[in-house]
Design an enzyme around this catalytic site. Structure first.
Site, PDB file in Angstrom:
ATOM      1  N   CYS A  45      24.341  52.086  11.606  1.00 21.68           N
ATOM      2  CA  CYS A  45      25.763  52.474  11.562  1.00 21.68           C
ATOM      3  C   CYS A  45      26.511  51.685  10.501  1.00 21.68           C
ATOM      4  O   CYS A  45      27.385  52.229   9.804  1.00 21.68           O
ATOM      5  CB  CYS A  45      26.423  52.241  12.917  1.00 21.68           C
ATOM      6  SG  CYS A  45      25.637  53.122  14.268  1.00 21.68           S
TER       7      CYS A  45
HETATM    8  C1  BEZ Z   1      21.870  51.467  14.565  1.00 24.82           C
HETATM    9  O1  BEZ Z   1      22.932  51.818  14.081  1.00 24.82           O
HETATM   10  O2  BEZ Z   1      21.112  50.730  13.953  1.00 24.82           O
HETATM   11  C2  BEZ Z   1      21.469  51.941  15.926  1.00 24.82           C
HETATM   12  C3  BEZ Z   1      22.416  52.161  16.889  1.00 24.82           C
HETATM   13  C4  BEZ Z   1      22.033  52.580  18.148  1.00 24.82           C
HETATM   14  C5  BEZ Z   1      20.692  52.816  18.424  1.00 24.82           C
HETATM   15  C6  BEZ Z   1      19.743  52.616  17.424  1.00 24.82           C
HETATM   16  C7  BEZ Z   1      20.126  52.186  16.153  1.00 24.82           C
END
Ligand code: BEZ
Length: 210
Positions: A45
């Protein structure tokens, strides 16, 4: 009932790091790139937010306003944005919805319980100035989106709207476009005086000027 292409994007009023917004008023005459992410302070994210911030002038050129969403709070967004700017060398200026009670995520079906009961998956809604949903994409939590593709589909939609054409597989701006089968030969001759190539009666390519 799921949201579908052609539906009016559900309106909502909700808090962001810049204060409350009402979607339809905030969008005004712009297109909207509305995208959810699972959680603040997570790695994928963070890169997606940085990339969206980095592309600010590309979105603006296309009259598109980015709008993020997660089920985190405004206070968390404000702290996280500092990290995004720091780690991605950007200045994030677009609003991120703080959907703490999942109200918007549920209206837009961004919660997929097979992935998470509480966090949003990576949904994309491209909304046009008439507030119609023109494109949806859904990515799992583990896969970051391709922002070149997001700009490409916006270009394709805007080219299609402006010229009454469709775009072929892997189309890029400047590439040949397709004259839809619904356009008669007579109308195609009038509408595309630059000419067009007929491969089959249903498969006609033309090159747009400019
Ligand atoms: C991420 O943004 O890295 C992420 C967020 C939630 C679950 C898996 C990855």
């Amino acid at each position: 009932m799921s949201l579908r292409i052609g539906d009016t994007a559900p309106d909502f009023t909700i808090d962001t790091q810049f204060g409350p917004i009402r979607l339809h008023d905030w969008a005004g005459d712009s297109w909207v790139f509305f995208f959810s992410h699972p959680a603040d302070f997570t790695p994928v994210c963070t890169t997606e937010m940085g990339r969206t911030a980095e592309l600010a002038t590309e979105f603006a050129k296309r009259n598109v306003k980015p709008l993020g969403l997660s089920t985190d709070s405004v206070a968390e967004h404000i702290e996280w944005i500092k990290d995004v700017n720091d780690t991605q060398s950007t200045s994030l200026e677009f609003p991120i919805v703080a959907d703490v009670d999942n109200k918007v995520a549920e209206a837009y079906e961004m919660i997929h319980p097979g992935e998470s009961e509480t966090a949003a998956v990576r949904s994309v809604f491209i909304i046009d100035p008439n507030k119609k949903i023109r494109l949806t994409m859904t990515y799992p939590m583990s896969v970051g989106r391709n922002f070149d593709e997001i700009l490409r589909v916006i270009d394709a939609l805007q080219t299609s709207d402006a010229n009454g054409v469709a775009t072929p597989a892997d189309w890029l701006p400047g590439g040949k476009v397709i004259i839809p089968p619904s356009v008669s030969t007579e109308d195609a001759d009038a509408k595309f005086p630059q000419g067009y190539e007929t491969i089959r009666p249903y498969l006609r390519y033309t090159q747009l000027n400019g």
